[in-house]
Design an enzyme around this catalytic site. Structure first.
Site, short mmCIF file in Angstrom:
data_model
loop_
_atom_site.label_atom_id
_atom_site.label_comp_id
_atom_site.label_asym_id
_atom_site.label_seq_id
_atom_site.Cartn_x
_atom_site.Cartn_y
_atom_site.Cartn_z
N SER A 3 0.92 -1.12 0.07
CA SER A 3 0.31 -0.37 0.64
C SER A 3 0.81 0.89 0.03
O SER A 3 1.34 1.14 -0.95
CB SER A 3 -1.19 -0.30 0.79
OG SER A 3 -1.99 0.65 1.39
N ASP A 41 -9.58 -4.75 -5.12
CA ASP A 41 -9.26 -3.85 -5.29
C ASP A 41 -9.49 -2.58 -5.50
O ASP A 41 -9.55 -2.73 -6.88
CB ASP A 41 -7.20 -3.75 -4.23
CG ASP A 41 -5.93 -3.00 -4.03
OD1 ASP A 41 -7.02 -1.79 -4.04
OD2 ASP A 41 -5.55 -2.70 -4.15
N HIS A 62 -7.61 -4.86 -0.70
CA HIS A 62 -6.65 -4.63 -0.71
C HIS A 62 -6.13 -4.80 0.85
O HIS A 62 -6.56 -5.17 1.86
CB HIS A 62 -7.27 -3.15 -0.75
CG HIS A 62 -5.31 -2.19 -0.68
ND1 HIS A 62 -4.70 -2.13 -1.55
CD2 HIS A 62 -4.88 -1.10 0.74
CE1 HIS A 62 -4.08 -1.11 -0.54
NE2 HIS A 62 -4.18 -1.10 0.27
#
Length: 339
Positions: free
Chosen positions: A178, A279, A310
């Protein structure tokens, strides 16, 4: 109808009402509260308390090292307990945690568990790096800290027992999930394979990197509001972490966007990009890979994980999908970790 006498009006004009008390204008996952007067309350407790029963199975030692005293920033080193003398030195994997540039730490149970898994299953030394967080420290502070951590590792290599005795400076890999994947991109661009001489960066592994942009993508618009990372949550992160006046096309956040630099002449080394089907960032990550490969001539491998959201790896790295992430990471590191 109510009438105000002249004396009452004069009293009001000369005695203004007291200012309103500060109130919360941003509540980020109950962990960060931003008040109207600019003050920030940050809870010491993580909003993710996930750890794994498998952590006890990982025969890995770990310890913390202060790398930036000025900002009180540390990294956590993880070392497999058994390193056979005949195998020689093993790779170092630098890991940057996620959290929208606002949340997270090497100390959070899920990130600690993730790094135990990486060190144990990949048989590498892991350096899990903390960096300054928004809104107290907006971008590009996290990128600057990512670079500072690599320079620290280079400069301290010979004096740190674990690194000097067991880590191979010619086999270093960068990784992050991320926001950490975004940092990983910038480290690859800034240093390339040889910019940390005598350390050699063999490749970068970007796990669902956090890239944004002004123009909405299909995966962003179709994202379920109950997803671990929703469009609403992503927009809140942007309000907290982007510098004043910047849009979501800010090149640190959207390096492959309209304001991003041309990377054709930049040597980044090979990259592995992990994408999750569910995601909201999927389309943006795929476009990033396309530009890196087709327009700028970079080696980028893409692995998409069906049905995953995600951050799935850092949430539970010991899961079945986590096993597959480990497999493709090992394959990538074995391929590019040798001459």
């Amino acid at each position: 109808m109510t009438t105000i006498s002249s004396s009452s009006a004069a009293d009001i004009s000369t005695h203004p009402l007291p200012p309103s008390r500060p109130h919360v204008i941003e509540d980020c996952r109950g962990t960060i509260l931003l008040y109207s007067d600019g003050t920030v309350f940050r809870s010491p407790e993580p909003f993710i308390h996930v750890s794994s029963a498998h952590d006890a199975e990982a025969e890995v030692d770990w310890r913390d090292v202060l790398y930036d005293p000025a900002h009180d920033l540390s990294l956590r080193l993880f070392k497999p307990r058994v390193i056979n003398a005949e195998e020689g030195k093993i790779p170092l994997l630098v890991y940057y945690h996620g959290g929208g540039f606002c949340l997270g730490s090497r100390t959070w149970p899920n990130f600690h568990s993730c790094c135990l898994r990486l060190a144990s299953s990949l048989h590498v030394i892991v350096a899990s790096v903390d960096y300054r967080l928004a809104p107290e420290h907006k971008l590009p502070a996290a990128i600057q800290d990512g670079a500072a951590s690599l320079l620290f590792l280079r400069d301290q290599w010979a004096s740190d027992a674990w690194l000097a005795e067991h880590a191979d400076p010619a086999r270093v890999f960068l990784s992050g999930e991320s926001a950490g994947g975004n940092i990983t991109h910038h480290m690859a661009v800034q240093f390339g394979p040889t910019g940390l001489n005598p350390i050699r960066i063999r490749g970068s592994i970007l796990l669902m990197p956090a890239f944004g942009g002004v123009e909405r993508t299909e995966s962003e618009l179709e994202c379920d509001k109950d997803s671990f990372l929703s469009l609403e949550q992503a927009d809140q992160y942007c309000r907290l972490m982007l510098p004043r006046g910047a849009t979501r096309d800010y090149p640190v956040f959207n390096p492959a966007g309209p304001e991003g630099p041309n990377l054709e002449a930049v040597e980044t080394g090979p990259m592995l990009l992990v994408v999750a089907e569910k995601d909201m960032l999927k389309d943006r990550e795929v476009e990033y890979a396309r530009r890196m490969r087709e327009e700028w001539g970079k080696h980028v491998e893409v692995a998409e994980f069906e049905g995953q959201q995600h951050g799935f790896f850092a949430i539970d790295s010991w899961s079945e999908p986590g096993d597959e992430v480990i497999r493709i990471m090992k394959q990538f590191m074995d391929e590019f970790g040798r001459d």
